[in-house]
Design a protein around this motif. Structure first.
Motif, PDB file in Angstrom:
ATOM      1  N   MET A   1       0.846  -1.182   0.000  1.00 20.41           N
ATOM      2  CA  MET A   1       0.000   0.000   0.000  1.00 20.41           C
ATOM      3  C   MET A   1       0.886   1.238   0.000  1.00 20.41           C
ATOM      4  SD  MET A   1      -3.102   1.170   2.518  1.00 20.41           S
ATOM      5  CE  MET A   1      -3.999  -0.322   2.172  1.00 20.41           C
ATOM      6  N   SER A   2       0.486   2.216  -0.774  1.00 16.96           N
ATOM      7  CA  SER A   2       1.274   3.437  -0.876  1.00 16.96           C
ATOM      8  C   SER A   2       1.032   4.356   0.315  1.00 16.96           C
ATOM      9  CB  SER A   2       0.907   4.191  -2.164  1.00 16.96           C
ATOM     10  OG  SER A   2      -0.369   4.794  -2.006  1.00 16.96           O
ATOM     11  N   LYS A   3       1.792   5.430   0.341  1.00 17.62           N
ATOM     12  CA  LYS A   3       1.572   6.477   1.340  1.00 17.62           C
ATOM     13  C   LYS A   3       0.279   7.225   0.996  1.00 17.62           C
ATOM     14  CE  LYS A   3       4.278   9.840  -1.230  1.00 17.62           C
ATOM     15  NZ  LYS A   3       5.521  10.552  -1.340  1.00 17.62           N
ATOM     16  N   THR A   4      -0.175   8.034   1.914  1.00 18.65           N
ATOM     17  CA  THR A   4      -1.388   8.825   1.739  1.00 18.65           C
ATOM     18  C   THR A   4      -1.055  10.166   1.096  1.00 18.65           C
ATOM     19  OG1 THR A   4      -2.378   7.819   3.672  1.00 18.65           O
ATOM     20  CG2 THR A   4      -3.260   9.953   3.004  1.00 18.65           C
TER      21      THR A   4
ATOM     22  N   ALA B   1       0.878  12.534  -6.466  1.00 15.91           N
ATOM     23  CA  ALA B   1       2.186  12.063  -6.928  1.00 15.91           C
ATOM     24  C   ALA B   1       2.751  11.180  -5.821  1.00 15.91           C
ATOM     25  CB  ALA B   1       3.109  13.242  -7.215  1.00 15.91           C
ATOM     26  N   TRP B   2       2.665   9.872  -5.996  1.00 11.69           N
ATOM     27  CA  TRP B   2       3.144   8.941  -4.973  1.00 11.69           C
ATOM     28  C   TRP B   2       4.665   8.780  -5.020  1.00 11.69           C
ATOM     29  CZ3 TRP B   2      -1.462   7.557  -7.652  1.00 11.69           C
ATOM     30  CH2 TRP B   2      -2.601   7.565  -6.868  1.00 11.69           C
ATOM     31  N   LYS B   3       5.209   8.598  -6.191  1.00 14.27           N
ATOM     32  CA  LYS B   3       6.651   8.410  -6.380  1.00 14.27           C
ATOM     33  C   LYS B   3       7.215   7.384  -5.394  1.00 14.27           C
ATOM     34  CE  LYS B   3       7.347  12.883  -8.480  1.00 14.27           C
ATOM     35  NZ  LYS B   3       8.001  14.163  -8.431  1.00 14.27           N
ATOM     36  N   GLU B   4       6.627   6.193  -5.407  1.00 17.80           N
ATOM     37  CA  GLU B   4       7.049   5.100  -4.535  1.00 17.80           C
ATOM     38  C   GLU B   4       7.307   3.863  -5.383  1.00 17.80           C
ATOM     39  OE1 GLU B   4       5.012   4.400  -0.693  1.00 17.80           O
ATOM     40  OE2 GLU B   4       3.634   5.921  -1.439  1.00 17.80           O
ATOM     41  N   GLY B   5       8.186   3.015  -4.905  1.00 14.96           N
ATOM     42  CA  GLY B   5       8.455   1.761  -5.584  1.00 14.96           C
ATOM     43  C   GLY B   5       8.191   0.580  -4.662  1.00 14.96           C
TER      44      GLY B   5
ATOM     45  N   PHE C   1      -5.646   9.048  -0.593  1.00 17.25           N
ATOM     46  CA  PHE C   1      -5.657   8.196  -1.752  1.00 17.25           C
ATOM     47  C   PHE C   1      -4.536   7.188  -1.594  1.00 17.25           C
ATOM     48  CE2 PHE C   1      -7.392  12.198  -2.914  1.00 17.25           C
ATOM     49  CZ  PHE C   1      -8.409  11.926  -3.809  1.00 17.25           C
ATOM     50  N   SER C   2      -4.754   6.010  -2.067  1.00 22.99           N
ATOM     51  CA  SER C   2      -3.677   5.034  -2.013  1.00 22.99           C
ATOM     52  C   SER C   2      -3.746   4.115  -3.214  1.00 22.99           C
ATOM     53  CB  SER C   2      -3.741   4.217  -0.723  1.00 22.99           C
ATOM     54  OG  SER C   2      -4.966   3.530  -0.652  1.00 22.99           O
ATOM     55  N   VAL C   3      -2.599   3.631  -3.590  1.00 25.81           N
ATOM     56  CA  VAL C   3      -2.512   2.637  -4.643  1.00 25.81           C
ATOM     57  C   VAL C   3      -2.176   1.327  -3.962  1.00 25.81           C
ATOM     58  CG1 VAL C   3      -1.277   1.871  -6.686  1.00 25.81           C
ATOM     59  CG2 VAL C   3      -1.779   4.288  -6.367  1.00 25.81           C
ATOM     60  N   VAL C   4      -2.929   0.294  -4.268  1.00 34.51           N
ATOM     61  CA  VAL C   4      -2.785  -0.973  -3.586  1.00 34.51           C
ATOM     62  C   VAL C   4      -2.612  -2.077  -4.615  1.00 34.51           C
ATOM     63  CG1 VAL C   4      -3.861  -2.572  -1.971  1.00 34.51           C
ATOM     64  CG2 VAL C   4      -4.321  -0.127  -1.782  1.00 34.51           C
TER      65      VAL C   4
ATOM     66  N   SER D   1     -13.260   7.775 -13.194  1.00 33.31           N
ATOM     67  CA  SER D   1     -12.467   8.616 -14.089  1.00 33.31           C
ATOM     68  C   SER D   1     -11.046   8.673 -13.571  1.00 33.31           C
ATOM     69  CB  SER D   1     -13.060  10.028 -14.180  1.00 33.31           C
ATOM     70  OG  SER D   1     -12.941  10.683 -12.932  1.00 33.31           O
ATOM     71  N   GLY D   2     -10.139   9.040 -14.455  1.00 32.23           N
ATOM     72  CA  GLY D   2      -8.748   9.194 -14.076  1.00 32.23           C
ATOM     73  C   GLY D   2      -7.883   8.070 -14.602  1.00 32.23           C
ATOM     74  N   GLU D   3      -6.590   8.244 -14.424  1.00 31.74           N
ATOM     75  CA  GLU D   3      -5.621   7.241 -14.831  1.00 31.74           C
ATOM     76  C   GLU D   3      -4.416   7.342 -13.907  1.00 31.74           C
ATOM     77  OE1 GLU D   3      -4.653   8.018 -18.914  1.00 31.74           O
ATOM     78  OE2 GLU D   3      -4.143  10.081 -18.542  1.00 31.74           O
ATOM     79  N   ILE D   4      -3.623   6.285 -13.883  1.00 30.44           N
ATOM     80  CA  ILE D   4      -2.418   6.275 -13.068  1.00 30.44           C
ATOM     81  C   ILE D   4      -1.232   5.896 -13.946  1.00 30.44           C
ATOM     82  CG2 ILE D   4      -3.561   5.804 -10.882  1.00 30.44           C
ATOM     83  CD1 ILE D   4      -2.741   2.879 -11.191  1.00 30.44           C
ATOM     84  N   GLN D   5      -0.086   6.437 -13.610  1.00 33.69           N
ATOM     85  CA  GLN D   5       1.137   6.122 -14.345  1.00 33.69           C
ATOM     86  C   GLN D   5       1.923   5.096 -13.541  1.00 33.69           C
ATOM     87  OE1 GLN D   5       4.201   9.172 -14.755  1.00 33.69           O
ATOM     88  NE2 GLN D   5       4.424   8.580 -16.901  1.00 33.69           N
ATOM     89  N   LEU D   6       2.306   4.018 -14.216  1.00 35.17           N
ATOM     90  CA  LEU D   6       3.086   2.955 -13.596  1.00 35.17           C
ATOM     91  C   LEU D   6       4.373   2.745 -14.372  1.00 35.17           C
ATOM     92  CD1 LEU D   6       0.287   0.271 -13.053  1.00 35.17           C
ATOM     93  CD2 LEU D   6       1.196   1.857 -11.351  1.00 35.17           C
ATOM     94  N   VAL D   7       5.423   2.394 -13.673  1.00 33.27           N
ATOM     95  CA  VAL D   7       6.672   1.944 -14.283  1.00 33.27           C
ATOM     96  C   VAL D   7       6.870   0.522 -13.781  1.00 33.27           C
ATOM     97  CG1 VAL D   7       9.138   2.331 -14.532  1.00 33.27           C
ATOM     98  CG2 VAL D   7       7.594   4.292 -14.259  1.00 33.27           C
TER      99      VAL D   7
END
Length: 167
Positions: A9-12, A20-24, A56-59, A108-114
């Protein structure tokens, strides 16, 4: 990641519609046998309400399950097939959010992933791969290698906060 116990789980990021999460995150994910079908990565975007604060979080979760402790409202999700990543190349792209099984249909919306699926020698453990020195003799030694466990019963109950576990 479907078929695994991978979960992160990402940061809040509070009060933001363009976080902008900028987490790996790194997940052990070995390739299976030849007939194996590569899994998909499920990323869920959630709005978590606590009193008047929002986050918000990305899980990334195995099989798309929701965290039982979460008070989150689903905002959408992305499922990314991992088979195209078997070439070890880095893939950077925007993925549109879609409605998940639990959550609103108007997403709606989109997320950028690497993403990159690569070889990590620290995860490559093959015990007893040396040749047998005395194949014609009666065995007199048993070797056992324990690799990992999963879905073990929690024996140490959490007293106040956190998850139960075992030592």
């Amino acid at each position: 990641i479907a078929g695994s116990e991978a979960n992160a789980m990402s940061k809040t990021v509070k009060r933001c519609l363009e976080p902008a999460w900028k987490e790996g995150f790194t997940f052990p994910l070995p390739r299976g046998p030849e007939s194996w079908e590569a899994p998909s990565l499920l990323v869920q975007v959630e709005d978590w309400d606590e009193i008047s604060a929002a986050r918000f979080s990305v899980v990334a979760r195995a099989g798309g399950g929701r965290d039982a402790r979460s008070q989150a409202d689903a905002m959408g999700e992305v499922s990314v097939p991992l088979a195209p990543l078997l070439d070890h190349q880095i893939k950077r792209d925007w993925y549109p959010l879609v409605a998940g099984a639990k959550g609103p249909k108007d997403v709606s919306g989109e997320i950028q992933l690497v993403l990159q699926w690569r070889f990590n020698p620290d995860l490559d453990y093959e015990p007893f791969n040396e040749p047998v020195e005395h194949p014609d003799e009666e065995p007199n030694e048993l070797r056992v290698a324990i690799i990992q466990g999963r879905r073990l019963k929690a024996m140490d109950k959490a007293l106040l906060y956190g998850k139960s576990s075992s030592d």
